[in-house]
Design a protein around this motif. Structure first.
Motif, PDB file in Angstrom:
ATOM      1  N   PRO A  30      10.419  -6.797 -16.189  1.00 41.34           N
ATOM      2  CA  PRO A  30      10.780  -8.218 -16.251  1.00 41.34           C
ATOM      3  C   PRO A  30      10.321  -9.013 -15.037  1.00 41.34           C
ATOM      4  CG  PRO A  30      12.633  -6.847 -16.915  1.00 41.34           C
ATOM      5  CD  PRO A  30      11.593  -5.920 -16.373  1.00 41.34           C
ATOM      6  N   ALA A  31      10.137  -8.329 -13.906  1.00 41.82           N
ATOM      7  CA  ALA A  31       9.663  -9.002 -12.693  1.00 41.82           C
ATOM      8  C   ALA A  31       8.218  -9.483 -12.840  1.00 41.82           C
ATOM      9  CB  ALA A  31       9.785  -8.076 -11.484  1.00 41.82           C
ATOM     10  N   HIS A  32       7.535  -9.015 -13.868  1.00 36.48           N
ATOM     11  CA  HIS A  32       6.163  -9.464 -14.118  1.00 36.48           C
ATOM     12  C   HIS A  32       6.123 -10.834 -14.778  1.00 36.48           C
ATOM     13  CE1 HIS A  32       4.459  -5.095 -14.001  1.00 36.48           C
ATOM     14  NE2 HIS A  32       4.795  -5.559 -12.820  1.00 36.48           N
ATOM     15  N   PHE A  33       7.290 -11.383 -15.106  1.00 29.85           N
ATOM     16  CA  PHE A  33       7.375 -12.766 -15.572  1.00 29.85           C
ATOM     17  C   PHE A  33       7.522 -13.647 -14.343  1.00 29.85           C
ATOM     18  CE2 PHE A  33       9.277 -16.675 -16.968  1.00 29.85           C
ATOM     19  CZ  PHE A  33       8.752 -16.904 -18.224  1.00 29.85           C
ATOM     20  N   LEU A  34       6.534 -14.508 -14.102  1.00 30.93           N
ATOM     21  CA  LEU A  34       6.489 -15.329 -12.894  1.00 30.93           C
ATOM     22  C   LEU A  34       6.844 -16.779 -13.238  1.00 30.93           C
ATOM     23  CD1 LEU A  34       3.206 -13.869 -11.363  1.00 30.93           C
ATOM     24  CD2 LEU A  34       5.566 -13.080 -11.072  1.00 30.93           C
ATOM     25  N   LYS A  35       7.846 -17.295 -12.561  1.00 35.68           N
ATOM     26  CA  LYS A  35       8.336 -18.642 -12.883  1.00 35.68           C
ATOM     27  C   LYS A  35       7.564 -19.752 -12.193  1.00 35.68           C
ATOM     28  CE  LYS A  35      13.063 -17.230 -13.947  1.00 35.68           C
ATOM     29  NZ  LYS A  35      14.514 -17.522 -13.761  1.00 35.68           N
ATOM     30  N   GLY A  36       6.998 -19.465 -11.039  1.00 35.54           N
ATOM     31  CA  GLY A  36       6.285 -20.496 -10.312  1.00 35.54           C
ATOM     32  C   GLY A  36       7.224 -21.499  -9.664  1.00 35.54           C
ATOM     33  N   PRO A  37       6.656 -22.542  -9.060  1.00 37.43           N
ATOM     34  CA  PRO A  37       7.482 -23.567  -8.423  1.00 37.43           C
ATOM     35  C   PRO A  37       8.230 -24.395  -9.466  1.00 37.43           C
ATOM     36  CG  PRO A  37       5.180 -24.230  -8.431  1.00 37.43           C
ATOM     37  CD  PRO A  37       5.216 -22.820  -8.930  1.00 37.43           C
ATOM     38  N   ALA A  38       9.243 -25.103  -9.037  1.00 34.79           N
ATOM     39  CA  ALA A  38      10.014 -25.944  -9.962  1.00 34.79           C
ATOM     40  C   ALA A  38       9.085 -26.931 -10.666  1.00 34.79           C
ATOM     41  CB  ALA A  38      11.094 -26.687  -9.199  1.00 34.79           C
ATOM     42  N   PRO A  39       9.122 -26.986 -11.998  1.00 34.11           N
ATOM     43  CA  PRO A  39       8.224 -27.873 -12.755  1.00 34.11           C
ATOM     44  C   PRO A  39       8.744 -29.308 -12.785  1.00 34.11           C
ATOM     45  CG  PRO A  39       9.585 -26.612 -14.262  1.00 34.11           C
ATOM     46  CD  PRO A  39       9.941 -26.130 -12.881  1.00 34.11           C
ATOM     47  N   LEU A  40       8.610 -29.994 -11.673  1.00 31.59           N
ATOM     48  CA  LEU A  40       9.165 -31.343 -11.545  1.00 31.59           C
ATOM     49  C   LEU A  40       8.198 -32.425 -12.013  1.00 31.59           C
ATOM     50  CD1 LEU A  40      10.822 -30.984  -8.020  1.00 31.59           C
ATOM     51  CD2 LEU A  40      11.906 -30.743 -10.280  1.00 31.59           C
ATOM     52  N   TRP A  41       6.898 -32.171 -11.871  1.00 26.07           N
ATOM     53  CA  TRP A  41       5.885 -33.178 -12.196  1.00 26.07           C
ATOM     54  C   TRP A  41       4.818 -32.581 -13.107  1.00 26.07           C
ATOM     55  CZ3 TRP A  41       7.570 -37.673 -10.410  1.00 26.07           C
ATOM     56  CH2 TRP A  41       8.365 -37.681  -9.266  1.00 26.07           C
ATOM     57  N   ARG A  42       4.303 -33.383 -13.996  1.00 26.29           N
ATOM     58  CA  ARG A  42       3.163 -32.955 -14.813  1.00 26.29           C
ATOM     59  C   ARG A  42       1.886 -33.083 -13.993  1.00 26.29           C
ATOM     60  NH1 ARG A  42       4.069 -34.132 -21.116  1.00 26.29           N
ATOM     61  NH2 ARG A  42       6.346 -34.191 -21.138  1.00 26.29           N
ATOM     62  N   ASP A  43       0.975 -32.156 -14.218  1.00 23.63           N
ATOM     63  CA  ASP A  43      -0.278 -32.231 -13.483  1.00 23.63           C
ATOM     64  C   ASP A  43      -1.228 -33.245 -14.109  1.00 23.63           C
ATOM     65  OD1 ASP A  43      -1.284 -30.941 -15.718  1.00 23.63           O
ATOM     66  OD2 ASP A  43      -1.829 -29.093 -14.674  1.00 23.63           O
ATOM     67  N   THR A  44      -2.297 -33.534 -13.410  1.00 23.49           N
ATOM     68  CA  THR A  44      -3.352 -34.418 -13.880  1.00 23.49           C
ATOM     69  C   THR A  44      -4.677 -33.843 -13.422  1.00 23.49           C
ATOM     70  OG1 THR A  44      -3.458 -35.784 -11.883  1.00 23.49           O
ATOM     71  CG2 THR A  44      -1.812 -36.417 -13.538  1.00 23.49           C
ATOM     72  N   ALA A  45      -5.759 -34.439 -13.865  1.00 23.81           N
ATOM     73  CA  ALA A  45      -7.073 -33.982 -13.421  1.00 23.81           C
ATOM     74  C   ALA A  45      -7.217 -34.112 -11.910  1.00 23.81           C
ATOM     75  CB  ALA A  45      -8.166 -34.784 -14.129  1.00 23.81           C
ATOM     76  N   ALA A  46      -6.540 -35.093 -11.335  1.00 25.18           N
ATOM     77  CA  ALA A  46      -6.625 -35.312  -9.887  1.00 25.18           C
ATOM     78  C   ALA A  46      -5.561 -34.545  -9.110  1.00 25.18           C
ATOM     79  CB  ALA A  46      -6.500 -36.806  -9.588  1.00 25.18           C
ATOM     80  N   HIS A  47      -4.594 -33.993  -9.807  1.00 25.07           N
ATOM     81  CA  HIS A  47      -3.499 -33.278  -9.145  1.00 25.07           C
ATOM     82  C   HIS A  47      -3.247 -31.938  -9.838  1.00 25.07           C
ATOM     83  CE1 HIS A  47      -2.690 -37.549  -8.076  1.00 25.07           C
ATOM     84  NE2 HIS A  47      -2.429 -37.011  -6.893  1.00 25.07           N
ATOM     85  N   LEU A  48      -4.254 -31.082  -9.795  1.00 20.50           N
ATOM     86  CA  LEU A  48      -4.136 -29.766 -10.430  1.00 20.50           C
ATOM     87  C   LEU A  48      -3.068 -28.912  -9.754  1.00 20.50           C
ATOM     88  CD1 LEU A  48      -7.889 -28.819 -11.004  1.00 20.50           C
ATOM     89  CD2 LEU A  48      -6.292 -29.791 -12.657  1.00 20.50           C
ATOM     90  N   ASN A  49      -2.792 -29.197  -8.497  1.00 16.31           N
ATOM     91  CA  ASN A  49      -1.823 -28.394  -7.756  1.00 16.31           C
ATOM     92  C   ASN A  49      -0.399 -28.543  -8.293  1.00 16.31           C
ATOM     93  OD1 ASN A  49      -2.057 -31.110  -6.673  1.00 16.31           O
ATOM     94  ND2 ASN A  49      -0.624 -30.483  -5.078  1.00 16.31           N
ATOM     95  N   ARG A  50      -0.161 -29.562  -9.101  1.00 11.63           N
ATOM     96  CA  ARG A  50       1.154 -29.717  -9.712  1.00 11.63           C
ATOM     97  C   ARG A  50       1.374 -28.714 -10.850  1.00 11.63           C
ATOM     98  NH1 ARG A  50       1.275 -36.328 -10.434  1.00 11.63           N
ATOM     99  NH2 ARG A  50       1.287 -36.875  -8.194  1.00 11.63           N
ATOM    100  N   GLY A  51       0.297 -28.187 -11.387  1.00  8.84           N
ATOM    101  CA  GLY A  51       0.400 -27.220 -12.465  1.00  8.84           C
ATOM    102  C   GLY A  51       0.547 -25.808 -11.931  1.00  8.84           C
ATOM    103  N   PHE A  52       0.950 -24.915 -12.817  1.00  5.27           N
ATOM    104  CA  PHE A  52       1.104 -23.511 -12.433  1.00  5.27           C
ATOM    105  C   PHE A  52       0.577 -22.632 -13.551  1.00  5.27           C
ATOM    106  CE2 PHE A  52       3.655 -19.556 -12.600  1.00  5.27           C
ATOM    107  CZ  PHE A  52       3.282 -19.007 -11.371  1.00  5.27           C
ATOM    108  N   THR A  53      -0.218 -21.644 -13.184  1.00  2.00           N
ATOM    109  CA  THR A  53      -0.735 -20.673 -14.146  1.00  2.00           C
ATOM    110  C   THR A  53      -0.676 -19.283 -13.522  1.00  2.00           C
ATOM    111  OG1 THR A  53      -3.040 -20.763 -13.400  1.00  2.00           O
ATOM    112  CG2 THR A  53      -2.372 -22.375 -15.082  1.00  2.00           C
ATOM    113  N   VAL A  54      -0.801 -18.288 -14.380  1.00  2.00           N
ATOM    114  CA  VAL A  54      -0.906 -16.899 -13.929  1.00  2.00           C
ATOM    115  C   VAL A  54      -2.148 -16.298 -14.578  1.00  2.00           C
ATOM    116  CG1 VAL A  54       0.121 -14.596 -13.974  1.00  2.00           C
ATOM    117  CG2 VAL A  54       1.578 -16.618 -13.637  1.00  2.00           C
TER     118      VAL A  54
END
Length: 247
Positions: A194-218
């Motif tokens: 179950p530890a292989h499920f990664l939650k990432g940072p709190a999803p407070l903001w939607r990302d954009t093309a100019a702000h990819l750092n707001r998104g989270f992927t694994v």
């Protein structure tokens, strides 16, 4: 990109389509019966979302991308699920959606077998939100386990799913609960740890093309995952990068 007949999330399909096609990739679509799919209308129009419309509705850029996608030749002439041949495609992209209409997509034994084929061939597979549930349910007959069993992944967080449900349950009932079991719980149950499920940072903001750092992927080997529409730009660009290094 397989889709249900109705109910997929417009952002999770249209933003990847927009960016993939802009980078020269051709995106084919497939539906259960070979007829064009329709996104979740509530996400497109914000109907019955009440005071939470600003938070829950698809953003205007995604709505615009959806209508562009829905008028494209490949979207208007999709394959049937039965027509998908893994050897004819370089990669597989699994969008999500929480409307009950997505159940035919998430529960399709045929799609699950196709997902297995792509994983066994080690071709790139990208899944976002409920699309990760489809991957988690795809059981490799050679191992008797989910294709995600040895992977790290993310998906829609339980905190996100339950927050949307509790904000709207007074008038939308269980609209935001596709199943009684949350996405996070279902996906964790398919993993070796179950530890292989990664939650990432709190999803407070939607990302954009100019702000990819707001998104989270694994990214884990040939597999890419993301949590929600707010990760769609990062998800799309990371998928493009995965395709670039895979071929």
């Amino acid at each position: 990109m397989p889709l249900p007949t109705y109910g997929f999330d417009p952002t999770e399909a249209a933003i990847p389509w927009l960016l993939l096609t802009a980078h020269g990739y051709e995106v084919a679509f497939a539906t259960p019966n070979g007829y064009s799919s329709l996104a979740d209308i509530r996400m497109l129009r914000g109907e019955q979302l009440g005071i939470w419309k600003w938070l829950l509705q698809a953003r205007s850029d995604a709505v615009t991308a959806y209508y562009q996608m829905s008028n494209s030749d490949n979207f208007c002439a999709p394959l049937k699920y039965t027509d998908i041949q893994m050897n004819e495609y370089d990669a597989l992209l699994l969008p999500g959606g929480h409307d009950k209409g997505v159940r035919e997509y998430l529960e399709s034994a045929l799609l699950q077998s196709i997902v297995v084929d792509f994983f066994v061939a080690k071709k790139p597979v990208a899944a976002i939100c409920h699309g990760v549930v489809l991957a988690a349910r795809s059981i490799n007959p050679a191992t008797g386990k989910s294709v995600l069993h040895p992977y790290k992944t993310t998906a829609l967080l339980q905190s996100q799913e339950l927050a949307a449900y509790h904000l709207t349950k007074l008038w939308l009932q269980d609209y935001y609960l596709t199943y009684p079991v949350t996405v996070e719980a279902a996906v964790k149950a398919a993993l070796s740890d179950p530890a292989h499920f990664l939650k990432g940072p709190a999803p407070l903001w939607r990302d954009t093309a100019a702000h990819l750092n707001r998104g989270f992927t694994v990214t884990d080997r040939n597999y890419l995952s993301a949590r929600w529409p707010g990760d769609a730009y990062r998800f799309s660009m990371d998928f493009i990068q995965l395709l670039a290094v895979s071929f």
